[in-house]
Design an enzyme around this catalytic site. Structure first.
Site, mmCIF file in Angstrom:
data_model
loop_
_atom_site.group_PDB
_atom_site.id
_atom_site.type_symbol
_atom_site.label_atom_id
_atom_site.label_comp_id
_atom_site.label_asym_id
_atom_site.label_seq_id
_atom_site.Cartn_x
_atom_site.Cartn_y
_atom_site.Cartn_z
ATOM 1 N N LYS A 22 0.831 -1.198 0.000
ATOM 2 C CA LYS A 22 0.000 0.000 0.000
ATOM 3 C C LYS A 22 0.869 1.253 0.000
ATOM 4 C CE LYS A 22 -1.339 2.089 3.601
ATOM 5 N NZ LYS A 22 -1.878 2.976 4.628
ATOM 6 N N ASN A 23 1.907 1.271 0.842
ATOM 7 C CA ASN A 23 2.731 2.471 0.989
ATOM 8 C C ASN A 23 3.585 2.752 -0.242
ATOM 9 O OD1 ASN A 23 1.704 2.958 3.509
ATOM 10 N ND2 ASN A 23 3.426 2.054 4.612
ATOM 11 N N CYS A 123 -3.781 12.969 13.447
ATOM 12 C CA CYS A 123 -4.347 11.641 13.240
ATOM 13 C C CYS A 123 -4.159 10.844 14.521
ATOM 14 C CB CYS A 123 -3.685 10.933 12.057
ATOM 15 S SG CYS A 123 -2.007 10.405 12.387
ATOM 16 N N ARG A 128 2.205 14.488 12.782
ATOM 17 C CA ARG A 128 2.784 14.215 11.466
ATOM 18 C C ARG A 128 2.613 15.414 10.526
ATOM 19 N NH1 ARG A 128 -0.018 8.592 10.006
ATOM 20 N NH2 ARG A 128 1.590 8.414 8.443
ATOM 21 N N ASP A 313 5.868 0.741 11.791
ATOM 22 C CA ASP A 313 4.622 0.101 11.378
ATOM 23 C C ASP A 313 4.526 -1.359 11.809
ATOM 24 O OD1 ASP A 313 3.590 2.372 10.271
ATOM 25 O OD2 ASP A 313 3.966 1.823 8.194
ATOM 26 N N ARG A 405 -7.936 -0.688 5.277
ATOM 27 C CA ARG A 405 -7.099 0.338 4.657
ATOM 28 C C ARG A 405 -5.738 -0.231 4.239
ATOM 29 N NH1 ARG A 405 -5.482 4.323 8.272
ATOM 30 N NH2 ARG A 405 -4.522 5.224 6.415
#
Length: 426
Positions: A22-23, A123, A128, A313, A405
């Site tokens: 995804k990233n 968030c 961030r 992560d 997500r």
């Protein structure tokens, strides 16, 4: 709202195909804005964030042809064409849901001369800020104005190469700067650039489109600007966070699983950590084999750090593993504030965790207990899934839209290797 039910105690056996990252997919999708010609991306995961990025690009005038993969783990194919941009505004409603939307700022300003992008705001895992993105664009010659919650970036005469040194490592700022620099006049030198594999993947795609970039994989990236980019095809690299998450799943549940379609170098710092806690991991001709017998994991300390260090992560997933380890571990989070929000939920399952500033002190227990828990963010969600795999009884995870997500078909992948897991509609 959907939830996930897990009955723990079953060892895992079989194979799990690793999806595209995804990233990596999100900045690659934004890169289509840099050319009038089609950009074809393969191995694209079907995730909520990918859909959101496609929606945003559609609002800007990008046409998209999506063909999903036919089997679990087989990525989809996106053909993105930005021949005629019809807008340069990224609205708040999309950016607030997905911070990666801000990555359209660099491509838009260098391609169209103007971009209006909502400030992402805070968030669940910290502020961030995007100030590093904006300072880099200013260094390249753009004018930046903040107005009613939006960043307006203008460069009607184009951008000009510059030397940019980031005070701290930032993946997003490196990506935005790299995309803007490829069409800027002259040479751009990015110092203290992020070294994550996703940066390398973006750079290789841009090179395939005609960009001139050197230094990928190092902290000093040099870009020689070109006047235009052309059509290209690029395969999204395997997801290193998904790779690490499923490796930790085997570590906490026990068993033996082959993770196919991935590579050892993507999770370099994770492999010695797995070996330290008593997990056997080795390369195969299809990916990685992960094995742990019935013996409890051994406690180990971890400090998160930019690549090639231990990924932030994977911090929550590693903490879930340490809740059942023999001994006490110290896990220090150095990247994001507020990234221990999964701790209260793990405590509900019988974990023994104490927070001291940026460090979690985890004393392993022999067995977690199933309980109803609530996901607070994407990576915290996956840590609760791992905890549920090892817990006695049933664990119910609520607010699993976070998982959608970033993890493609998670329940299906885990159930195929023996986990007792299912999605329930509330």
């Amino acid at each position: 709202m959907d939830r996930i039910s897990i009955r723990g105690g079953a060892p895992l056996k079989g194979e799990i195909p690793i999806s595209g990252a995804k990233n990596a997919a999100l900045p690659l999708m934004a890169a289509c804005l840099l050319s009038e010609e089609p950009l074809t991306l393969t191995n694209v995961p079907k995730l909520a964030d990918v859909v959101s990025m496609a929606d945003l690009l559609g609002q800007l005038g990008v046409s998209a042809d999506w063909r999903p993969g036919r089997t679990v783990g087989e990525g989809g194919r996106y053909v993105l064409t930005a021949a005629h941009l019809t807008g340069t505004t990224a609205d708040y409603e999309i950016v607030r849901k997905m911070r990666a939307s801000f990555l359209v700022a660099g491509p838009l300003v260098v391609r169209a001369g103007h971009a209006k992008v909502s400030l992402p705001g805070g968030c669940a895992i910290g502020a961030r800020p995007v100030d590093l993105h904006l300072k880099a664009l200013e260094a390249l010659g753009a004018e930046v104005v903040l107005e009613e919650g939006y960043v307006i970036v203008a460069a009607p005469k184009g951008l000009k190469g510059a030397r940019i040194e980031f005070p701290i490592v930032s993946v997003g700022a490196t990506e935005n700067t790299l995309m803007a620099a490829v069409l800027a006049r002259g040479e751009t030198v990015i110092e203290n650039a992020a070294r994550e594999p996703e940066i390398d993947d973006l750079g290789r795609c841009l090179i395939a489109m005609g960009a001139k970039i050197s230094g990928l994989g190092t902290s000093r990236i040099i870009v020689q600007g070109v006047t235009s980019l052309h059509a290209a095809e690029h395969a999204v690299l395997p997801d290193r966070i998904e790779t690490g998450t499923y490796a930790f799943a085997v570590a906490i549940a026990g068993g033996e699983v082959e993770l196919t379609g991935t590579r050892a170098e993507l999770i370099g710092a994770v492999i010695p950590m797995l070996e330290k806690v008593g997990v056997e991991i080795k390369e195969t001709n299809r990916g990685l084999s992960v094995h742990r017998n019935g013996v409890r994991p051994i406690s180990a300390d971890a400090n998160t750090a930019p690549f090639p260090g231990f990924p932030t992560d994977l911090q929550a997933q590693f903490m879930a593993l340490m809740t059942t380890a023999d001994g006490t571990s110290r896990i220090r989070e150095t990247i994001f504030e507020n990234r221990f929000m999964h701790v209260p939920e793990l405590l509900r399952m019988g974990a023994d965790i104490r927070i001291e500033g940026d460090t979690a002190i985890v004393t392993g227990v022999e067995r977690l207990k199933g309980a109803p828990v609530m996901a607070t963010d994407l990576r915290a969600s996956s840590s609760l899934v791992l905890a549920g795999l090892a817990a006695e009884g049933e664990t119910i995870i609520n607010r699993v839209y976070h998982l959608d997500r970033g993890f493609e078909r998670l329940e299906e992948k885990l159930s195929r290797v023996g986990a007792q897991i299912e999605r329930q509609s509330a």
